[in-house]
Motif scaffolding. Sequence first.
Motif, PDB file in Angstrom:
ATOM      1  N   PRO A 143       0.804  -1.232   0.000  1.00  0.00           N
ATOM      2  CA  PRO A 143       0.000   0.000   0.000  1.00  0.00           C
ATOM      3  C   PRO A 143       0.838   1.283   0.000  1.00  0.00           C
ATOM      4  O   PRO A 143       0.552   2.213  -0.756  1.00  0.00           O
TER       5      PRO A 143
ATOM      6  N   ALA B 268      -3.058   7.061  -3.073  1.00  0.00           N
ATOM      7  CA  ALA B 268      -3.381   6.210  -1.922  1.00  0.00           C
ATOM      8  C   ALA B 268      -4.611   5.351  -2.200  1.00  0.00           C
ATOM      9  O   ALA B 268      -4.630   4.157  -1.885  1.00  0.00           O
TER      10      ALA B 268
ATOM     11  N   SER C 227      -3.670   2.631  -4.718  1.00  0.00           N
ATOM     12  CA  SER C 227      -2.807   1.630  -4.105  1.00  0.00           C
ATOM     13  C   SER C 227      -3.594   0.704  -3.181  1.00  0.00           C
ATOM     14  O   SER C 227      -3.439  -0.521  -3.232  1.00  0.00           O
ATOM     15  N   LEU C 228      -4.446   1.268  -2.331  1.00  0.00           N
ATOM     16  CA  LEU C 228      -5.255   0.432  -1.433  1.00  0.00           C
ATOM     17  C   LEU C 228      -6.243  -0.425  -2.216  1.00  0.00           C
ATOM     18  O   LEU C 228      -6.440  -1.601  -1.890  1.00  0.00           O
TER      19      LEU C 228
ATOM     20  N   TYR D 235      -4.305  -3.242  -3.733  1.00  0.00           N
ATOM     21  CA  TYR D 235      -3.915  -4.196  -2.703  1.00  0.00           C
ATOM     22  C   TYR D 235      -5.083  -5.106  -2.333  1.00  0.00           C
ATOM     23  O   TYR D 235      -4.944  -6.332  -2.297  1.00  0.00           O
ATOM     24  N   PHE D 236      -6.233  -4.527  -2.052  1.00  0.00           N
ATOM     25  CA  PHE D 236      -7.380  -5.338  -1.644  1.00  0.00           C
ATOM     26  C   PHE D 236      -7.888  -6.211  -2.798  1.00  0.00           C
ATOM     27  O   PHE D 236      -8.320  -7.339  -2.571  1.00  0.00           O
TER      28      PHE D 236
ATOM     29  N   MET E 195      -1.245  -2.502   7.476  1.00  0.00           N
ATOM     30  CA  MET E 195      -2.274  -3.544   7.480  1.00  0.00           C
ATOM     31  C   MET E 195      -2.675  -3.938   8.898  1.00  0.00           C
ATOM     32  O   MET E 195      -3.725  -4.480   9.121  1.00  0.00           O
TER      33      MET E 195
ATOM     34  N   ILE F  50      -5.400  -1.034   9.471  1.00  0.00           N
ATOM     35  CA  ILE F  50      -6.607  -1.053   8.653  1.00  0.00           C
ATOM     36  C   ILE F  50      -7.400  -2.312   8.911  1.00  0.00           C
ATOM     37  O   ILE F  50      -7.024  -3.387   8.928  1.00  0.00           O
TER      38      ILE F  50
END
Length: 189
Positions: free
Chosen positions: A135, A162, A165-166, A169-170, A186, A189
Amino acid sequence: MTTEPAGPAGSAGPTREPAPKSDTTTRSWLRDHSELGVCVLLLAIGTLVLTDALTMDVDIAQRGPIGPRTVPLVVGSALLLVAVLLAVDVLRGGRGEAESGEDVDLDEPADWRTVLLLSGVFLAAAVLIGPLGFPIAGALLFWGSAYALGSRHHDRDPLIAAVLSLATYFLFDNLLGVPLPGGPLMGVI
Protein backbone atom coordinates in the motif's frame (compact mmCIF):
# COMPACT_ATOMS: atom_id res chain seq x y z
CA MET A 1 17.95 -4.12 -89.78
CA THR A 2 19.87 -6.33 -87.42
CA THR A 3 18.86 -9.73 -86.32
CA GLU A 4 19.21 -11.03 -82.84
CA PRO A 5 21.05 -14.28 -82.41
CA ALA A 6 18.76 -17.21 -81.92
CA GLY A 7 18.46 -18.65 -78.45
CA PRO A 8 18.25 -22.31 -77.52
CA ALA A 9 16.02 -24.60 -79.59
CA GLY A 10 15.84 -22.07 -82.36
CA SER A 11 13.79 -19.49 -80.46
CA ALA A 12 13.97 -16.00 -81.74
CA GLY A 13 15.24 -13.18 -79.61
CA PRO A 14 17.94 -12.80 -77.01
CA THR A 15 18.10 -15.22 -74.12
CA ARG A 16 18.78 -14.18 -70.62
CA GLU A 17 19.62 -16.49 -67.84
CA PRO A 18 17.63 -15.93 -64.68
CA ALA A 19 19.49 -13.66 -62.34
CA PRO A 20 20.65 -15.41 -59.20
CA LYS A 21 18.79 -14.36 -56.09
CA SER A 22 21.04 -11.68 -54.78
CA ASP A 23 21.57 -10.48 -51.29
CA THR A 24 19.89 -7.18 -52.14
CA THR A 25 16.58 -8.86 -53.04
CA THR A 26 16.64 -10.73 -49.73
CA ARG A 27 17.33 -7.51 -47.89
CA SER A 28 14.57 -5.78 -49.80
CA TRP A 29 12.08 -8.53 -48.90
CA LEU A 30 13.10 -8.38 -45.24
CA ARG A 31 12.79 -4.59 -45.25
CA ASP A 32 9.32 -4.81 -46.80
CA HIS A 33 8.26 -7.41 -44.20
CA SER A 34 10.03 -5.99 -41.16
CA GLU A 35 6.86 -6.35 -39.08
CA LEU A 36 7.57 -10.09 -39.01
CA GLY A 37 10.19 -9.29 -36.38
CA VAL A 38 7.39 -8.12 -34.09
CA CYS A 39 5.55 -11.36 -34.84
CA VAL A 40 8.59 -13.40 -33.82
CA LEU A 41 8.95 -11.38 -30.62
CA LEU A 42 5.25 -11.81 -29.75
CA LEU A 43 5.49 -15.53 -30.50
CA ALA A 44 8.53 -15.92 -28.25
CA ILE A 45 6.96 -13.97 -25.37
CA GLY A 46 3.65 -15.85 -25.73
CA THR A 47 5.45 -19.19 -25.69
CA LEU A 48 7.46 -18.15 -22.64
CA VAL A 49 4.33 -17.00 -20.77
CA LEU A 50 2.43 -20.19 -21.61
CA THR A 51 5.37 -22.41 -20.67
CA ASP A 52 5.77 -20.59 -17.38
CA ALA A 53 2.04 -20.78 -16.64
CA LEU A 54 1.82 -24.50 -17.42
CA THR A 55 4.88 -25.39 -15.33
CA MET A 56 3.80 -23.20 -12.40
CA ASP A 57 3.70 -24.96 -9.04
CA VAL A 58 0.18 -24.22 -7.84
CA ASP A 59 -1.37 -24.99 -4.48
CA ILE A 60 -4.46 -27.14 -5.00
CA ALA A 61 -6.60 -25.19 -2.51
CA GLN A 62 -7.74 -21.99 -4.20
CA ARG A 63 -9.73 -19.14 -2.76
CA GLY A 64 -11.97 -18.75 -5.77
CA PRO A 65 -12.81 -20.11 -9.20
CA ILE A 66 -9.95 -18.27 -10.92
CA GLY A 67 -6.53 -19.62 -10.07
CA PRO A 68 -3.10 -18.09 -10.56
CA ARG A 69 -2.70 -19.83 -13.94
CA THR A 70 -5.75 -18.24 -15.55
CA VAL A 71 -4.39 -14.80 -16.40
CA PRO A 72 -1.02 -16.03 -17.74
CA LEU A 73 -2.80 -18.63 -19.88
CA VAL A 74 -5.16 -16.03 -21.33
CA VAL A 75 -2.35 -13.50 -21.92
CA GLY A 76 -0.01 -16.11 -23.46
CA SER A 77 -2.75 -17.42 -25.75
CA ALA A 78 -3.67 -13.88 -26.80
CA LEU A 79 -0.01 -13.12 -27.58
CA LEU A 80 0.22 -16.21 -29.80
CA LEU A 81 -3.04 -15.35 -31.55
CA VAL A 82 -1.94 -11.76 -32.21
CA ALA A 83 1.44 -13.00 -33.51
CA VAL A 84 -0.22 -15.35 -35.99
CA LEU A 85 -2.82 -12.80 -37.13
CA LEU A 86 -0.16 -10.11 -37.60
CA ALA A 87 2.09 -12.49 -39.54
CA VAL A 88 -0.78 -13.43 -41.87
CA ASP A 89 -1.59 -9.75 -42.41
CA VAL A 90 2.04 -8.85 -43.15
CA LEU A 91 2.49 -11.75 -45.57
CA ARG A 92 -0.71 -10.71 -47.39
CA GLY A 93 0.78 -7.26 -47.93
CA GLY A 94 -0.52 -5.34 -44.92
CA ARG A 95 1.65 -2.50 -43.75
CA GLY A 96 1.61 -0.45 -40.62
CA GLU A 97 0.97 3.21 -41.21
CA ALA A 98 3.15 5.91 -39.78
CA GLU A 99 1.63 7.64 -36.79
CA SER A 100 0.38 10.98 -37.99
CA GLY A 101 -1.78 12.04 -35.06
CA GLU A 102 1.07 12.46 -32.62
CA ASP A 103 2.47 15.90 -32.05
CA VAL A 104 5.96 14.59 -31.40
CA ASP A 105 8.86 16.48 -32.86
CA LEU A 106 11.41 13.84 -33.80
CA ASP A 107 14.12 16.49 -34.04
CA GLU A 108 13.89 17.22 -30.31
CA PRO A 109 16.20 15.29 -27.98
CA ALA A 110 14.83 12.68 -25.59
CA ASP A 111 13.44 13.88 -22.26
CA TRP A 112 16.00 12.15 -20.05
CA ARG A 113 14.75 13.89 -16.92
CA THR A 114 11.39 12.12 -17.17
CA VAL A 115 13.02 8.79 -18.01
CA LEU A 116 15.36 9.04 -15.02
CA LEU A 117 12.56 10.15 -12.66
CA LEU A 118 10.37 7.22 -13.72
CA SER A 119 13.27 4.79 -13.40
CA GLY A 120 14.02 6.11 -9.91
CA VAL A 121 10.36 5.82 -8.87
CA PHE A 122 10.15 2.21 -10.10
CA LEU A 123 13.43 1.30 -8.40
CA ALA A 124 12.35 2.96 -5.14
CA ALA A 125 9.02 1.10 -5.21
CA ALA A 126 10.82 -2.21 -5.78
CA VAL A 127 13.15 -1.56 -2.84
CA LEU A 128 10.44 -0.26 -0.49
CA ILE A 129 7.75 -2.88 -1.13
CA GLY A 130 9.35 -5.31 1.31
CA PRO A 131 9.81 -3.10 4.37
CA LEU A 132 6.87 -0.71 3.83
CA GLY A 133 4.38 -3.05 2.14
CA PHE A 134 2.48 -2.69 -1.10
CA PRO A 135 0.00 0.00 0.00
CA ILE A 136 2.71 2.54 0.85
CA ALA A 137 5.16 1.54 -1.91
CA GLY A 138 2.31 1.45 -4.44
CA ALA A 139 1.10 4.90 -3.40
CA LEU A 140 4.64 6.24 -3.82
CA LEU A 141 4.83 4.53 -7.21
CA PHE A 142 1.53 6.01 -8.44
CA TRP A 143 2.24 9.49 -7.08
CA GLY A 144 5.87 9.50 -8.27
CA SER A 145 4.85 8.36 -11.76
CA ALA A 146 2.22 11.09 -12.00
CA TYR A 147 4.77 13.68 -10.85
CA ALA A 148 7.44 12.44 -13.29
CA LEU A 149 4.94 12.61 -16.15
CA GLY A 150 4.07 16.23 -15.39
CA SER A 151 1.15 16.34 -12.94
CA ARG A 152 1.57 19.14 -10.40
CA HIS A 153 -1.63 18.76 -8.36
CA HIS A 154 0.12 18.38 -5.00
CA ASP A 155 -3.13 18.26 -3.05
CA ARG A 156 -5.00 15.77 -5.24
CA ASP A 157 -2.31 13.38 -6.56
CA PRO A 158 -1.30 11.81 -3.21
CA LEU A 159 -4.95 11.09 -2.37
CA ILE A 160 -5.59 9.46 -5.74
CA ALA A 161 -2.36 7.46 -5.38
CA ALA A 162 -3.38 6.21 -1.92
CA VAL A 163 -6.85 5.17 -3.11
CA LEU A 164 -5.42 3.41 -6.18
CA SER A 165 -2.81 1.63 -4.10
CA LEU A 166 -5.25 0.43 -1.43
CA ALA A 167 -7.80 -0.65 -4.05
CA THR A 168 -5.12 -2.58 -5.93
CA TYR A 169 -3.92 -4.20 -2.70
CA PHE A 170 -7.38 -5.34 -1.64
CA LEU A 171 -8.23 -6.51 -5.16
CA PHE A 172 -5.15 -8.71 -5.42
CA ASP A 173 -4.95 -9.83 -1.80
CA ASN A 174 -8.62 -10.51 -1.07
CA LEU A 175 -10.37 -11.10 -4.39
CA LEU A 176 -7.69 -12.69 -6.56
CA GLY A 177 -5.86 -14.51 -3.76
CA VAL A 178 -2.45 -13.10 -4.65
CA PRO A 179 -0.76 -12.28 -1.36
CA LEU A 180 1.00 -8.92 -1.35
CA PRO A 181 3.09 -7.60 1.51
CA GLY A 182 0.82 -5.50 3.72
CA GLY A 183 3.44 -3.64 5.68
CA PRO A 184 2.80 -1.71 8.87
CA LEU A 185 -0.49 -0.20 7.68
CA MET A 186 -2.27 -3.54 7.48
CA GLY A 187 -2.23 -3.84 11.25
CA VAL A 188 -4.08 -0.52 11.47
CA ILE A 189 -6.61 -1.05 8.65
